[in-house]
Write a protein that holds these residues in place. Structure first.
Motif, PDB file in Angstrom:
ATOM      1  N   ASP A   1       9.176 -19.629  -6.501  1.00  0.00           N
ATOM      2  CA  ASP A   1      10.487 -19.111  -6.469  1.00  0.00           C
ATOM      3  C   ASP A   1      10.840 -18.385  -5.226  1.00  0.00           C
ATOM      4  O   ASP A   1      11.933 -18.578  -4.708  1.00  0.00           O
ATOM      5  N   TYR A   2       9.765 -17.486  -4.736  1.00  0.00           N
ATOM      6  CA  TYR A   2      10.363 -16.676  -3.461  1.00  0.00           C
ATOM      7  C   TYR A   2      10.388 -17.965  -2.240  1.00  0.00           C
ATOM      8  O   TYR A   2      11.188 -17.845  -1.571  1.00  0.00           O
TER       9      TYR A   2
ATOM     10  N   ALA B   1      19.172 -14.790  -4.747  1.00  0.00           N
ATOM     11  CA  ALA B   1      17.789 -14.523  -5.828  1.00  0.00           C
ATOM     12  C   ALA B   1      18.527 -14.372  -7.316  1.00  0.00           C
ATOM     13  O   ALA B   1      17.909 -14.561  -8.199  1.00  0.00           O
TER      14      ALA B   1
ATOM     15  N   PHE C   1      16.083 -17.961 -10.914  1.00  0.00           N
ATOM     16  CA  PHE C   1      14.819 -17.718 -10.278  1.00  0.00           C
ATOM     17  C   PHE C   1      14.228 -16.301 -10.878  1.00  0.00           C
ATOM     18  O   PHE C   1      15.219 -15.399 -11.406  1.00  0.00           O
ATOM     19  N   GLY C   2      12.961 -16.247 -11.115  1.00  0.00           N
ATOM     20  CA  GLY C   2      12.299 -14.854 -11.842  1.00  0.00           C
ATOM     21  C   GLY C   2      11.887 -15.372 -13.055  1.00  0.00           C
ATOM     22  O   GLY C   2      12.135 -16.439 -13.812  1.00  0.00           O
ATOM     23  N   SER C   3      10.966 -14.382 -13.515  1.00  0.00           N
ATOM     24  CA  SER C   3      10.523 -14.781 -14.928  1.00  0.00           C
ATOM     25  C   SER C   3      10.637 -13.609 -15.897  1.00  0.00           C
ATOM     26  O   SER C   3      10.691 -13.697 -17.278  1.00  0.00           O
TER      27      SER C   3
ATOM     28  N   PHE D   1      15.584 -12.425  -9.817  1.00  0.00           N
ATOM     29  CA  PHE D   1      14.019 -12.506  -8.989  1.00  0.00           C
ATOM     30  C   PHE D   1      13.717 -10.937  -8.614  1.00  0.00           C
ATOM     31  O   PHE D   1      14.659 -10.637  -8.121  1.00  0.00           O
ATOM     32  N   SER D   2      12.496 -10.492  -8.812  1.00  0.00           N
ATOM     33  CA  SER D   2      12.092  -9.144  -7.988  1.00  0.00           C
ATOM     34  C   SER D   2      10.692  -9.398  -7.354  1.00  0.00           C
ATOM     35  O   SER D   2      10.059 -10.524  -7.846  1.00  0.00           O
TER      36      SER D   2
END
Length: 393
Positions: A231-232, A250, A302-304, A309-310
Motif C-alpha cells: 500500500d505505501y 492515501a 489503501f489500508g487494512s 491508510f495509516s
C-alpha cells in the motif's frame, strides 16, 4: 442625593479617626461617611475587613455602593483623591466601575473555556486529521494554560511550556503544538476576544526546513524503484504520477474511481482547498490501482484497518532504509513540488500543471470568477506525458 442613616455615621476622616472606627454591637457591617467629601465613606465589617467606598447619586434617586480598595492598602489622601475622580466621572455621565467590570469579564474568559468553541468553529474548515491534531495539542500539550485568562497569557509562559513539550514529546511535536496555539490565538483576535498573540516571536524547537526541494531525475528514479508492491509503495508512486497531497491519495475510495473512464473524482470534503477535483488516470496509475488486493467491506482503497491508510512514519523509514547508498534526503511533500516542476520541464504549460495539482494558480481572483474551464483534455494529456517520462527514468 444618598441619605445618611444618622449623624453618628458621619465623621471627619483622619488617620486616627478611621483607626478608631468599628462596627456597633449587633451589626455585621457599618458604613461611615466622610464629613468633608460627600458620598465618600468607609465600610467596616465584623470580620475586620475595612474598605473605602463611594455611593454616587444615580438618575431616579437610586445609587450603588462602589468599592475603591482596602483601607490597609490605600491611605486616606489617596482614597479621597480617587473618590473625587470617580465621583466627578459619574457627574459627567461615566461609570466608575466599568474598568473593573471589564477586567472581571476578561478574566472569566480563559483559554480552556474557549477551546470547545474554537474547535466547533473549525469543524467545517479543517480536515478530520487536522482537527484531531488541534484537539490533541490544545487539550493535552497546552493544558497548563487552560485556567489562564486569555488576555493574560504571556510570551514567556508560551515559550516555557513549548520547551517542556520539546523535552517530553520531541522537537517536532513541540513545534506543531506551537503552530496550533498560534492558530487558536489568531482566531481569538479575529473574534475580538484579545488583541495579541503571545505565540508570535517565540522560538521554534527545530530549524526551518527548505520549501524548495525538488528531486533530481536520478533521485526520483531511486525512490520509485525502492517502493515495494504494498500500500505505501503504491501511494508513493501515485503521488509521483498525480502530484496530489499525501492524504488525498492515501484516502482514495473505491466509489471515487471510475476504472472504465480512467477518471478519479475527489469530493470537495477531501481536498485541502475544499474544491472538488478530477484526476484523469494514466495507464500507469490505473495499473497501480488495479493491483490493490480486494478487501471485503473496505470503502478505502489503501489500508487494512478502519478508515484510510495509516502508519506513514514507519513506512517512510523503511523506504529510506531501502534507498541506502542513494542518500536521498526528501519528504513526501517534495514529490508534489517535483511533479509540477517536472511537468513544466517537459513542456506542459504552467496553468495546466496547476490544474493537475488543483492549485488556484492563474484562476485566482477575478480570473477565477470568469474562467470556469476544467482543462480535462489538457490534464489527461499532461498526466499521460508525465507518466511516460517517469517510467522512462
Amino acid at each position: 442625593m444618598p441619605r445618611r442613616a444618622s449623624s453618628e455615621n458621619v465623621v471627619k476622616f483622619t488617620k486616627s479617626a478611621v483607626a478608631s472606627l468599628a462596627v456597633l454591637p449587633g451589626q455585621s457591617e457599618r458604613i461611615v461617611w466622610d464629613a468633608d467629601l460627600h458620598s465618600f465613606g468607609i465600610r467596616i465589617r465584623a470580620s475586620g475587613n475595612r474598605a473605602w467606598v463611594i455611593r454616587p447619586p444615580r438618575s431616579g434617586g437610586q445609587s450603588r455602593l462602589h468599592t475603591i480598595g482596602s483601607v490597609d492598602a490605600i491611605d486616606i489622601t489617596t482614597a479621597r483623591q480617587t473618590a473625587r475622580e470617580k465621583l466627578g466621572e459619574v457627574a459627567l455621565g461615566g461609570d466608575p466601575t466599568k474598568a473593573r467590570r471589564e477586567a472581571r469579564a476578561k478574566a472569566s474568559v480563559t483559554v480552556g473555556s474557549l477551546i470547545p468553541r474554537y474547535l466547533t468553529d473549525k469543524e467545517q474548515r479543517l480536515r478530520p486529521s487536522s482537527l484531531s491534531n488541534a484537539k490533541n495539542h490544545l487539550n493535552n500539550h497546552w493544558r497548563p494554560l487552560h485556567d489562564r485568562p486569555l488576555t493574560d497569557v504571556t510570551r514567556a509562559e508560551v515559550a516555557a511550556r513549548h520547551r517542556e513539550v520539546a523535552q517530553t514529546r520531541g522537537l517536532h511535536a513541540a513545534d506543531r503544538a506551537r503552530a496550533v496555539l498560534s492558530g487558536f490565538f489568531t482566531w481569538a483576535i479575529r473574534e475580538g476576544l484579545t488583541d495579541q498573540n503571545p505565540v508570535a516571536n517565540t522560538n521554534t524547537a527545530t530549524k526551518p526546513t527548505s520549501r524548495d526541494r525538488v528531486l533530481s531525475d536520478e533521485e526520483l528514479a531511486a525512490v520509485w524503484k525502492s517502493c515495494r508492491d504494498d500500500d505505501y509503495g503504491r501511494i508513493i508512486r501515485l503521488l509521483i504520477l498525480t502530484g496530489l497531497r499525501r492524504n488525498e491519495v492515501a484516502g482514495m475510495r473505491w466509489d471515487e474511481v471510475d476504472m472504465a473512464r480512467a477518471m478519479w473524482s475527489i469530493p470537495a470534503s477531501r481536498m485541502k482547498n475544499k474544491r472538488p477535483h478530477t484526476v484523469p488516470l494514466s495507464r500507469e496509475a490505473l495499473d497501480i490501482i488495479a493491483a490493490v488486493p480486494a478487501r471485503a467491506g473496505r470503502e478505502c482503497v489503501f489500508g487494512s484497518g478502519e478508515g484510510a491508510f495509516s502508519g506513514f512514519s514507519r513506512a517512510k523509514k523503511s523506504l529510506d532504509k531501502r534507498l541506502g547508498g542513494a542518500a536521498v534526503k526528501w519528504t513526501v511533500h517534495d514529490l508534489r513540488r517535483t511533479t509540477t516542476t517536472g511537468m513544466n520541464n517537459i513542456g506542459i504549460l504552467p496553468h495546466i500543471a496547476d490544474a493537475v495539482l488543483s492549485h488556484v494558480g492563474v484562476k485566482a481572483g477575478v480570473a477565477g470568477t470568469y474562467n470556469r474551464a476544467t482543462y480535462e483534455t489538457e490534464k489527461r494529456d499532461a498526466l499521460d506525458r508525465w507518466a511516460s517520462y517517469v517510467t522512462s527514468l
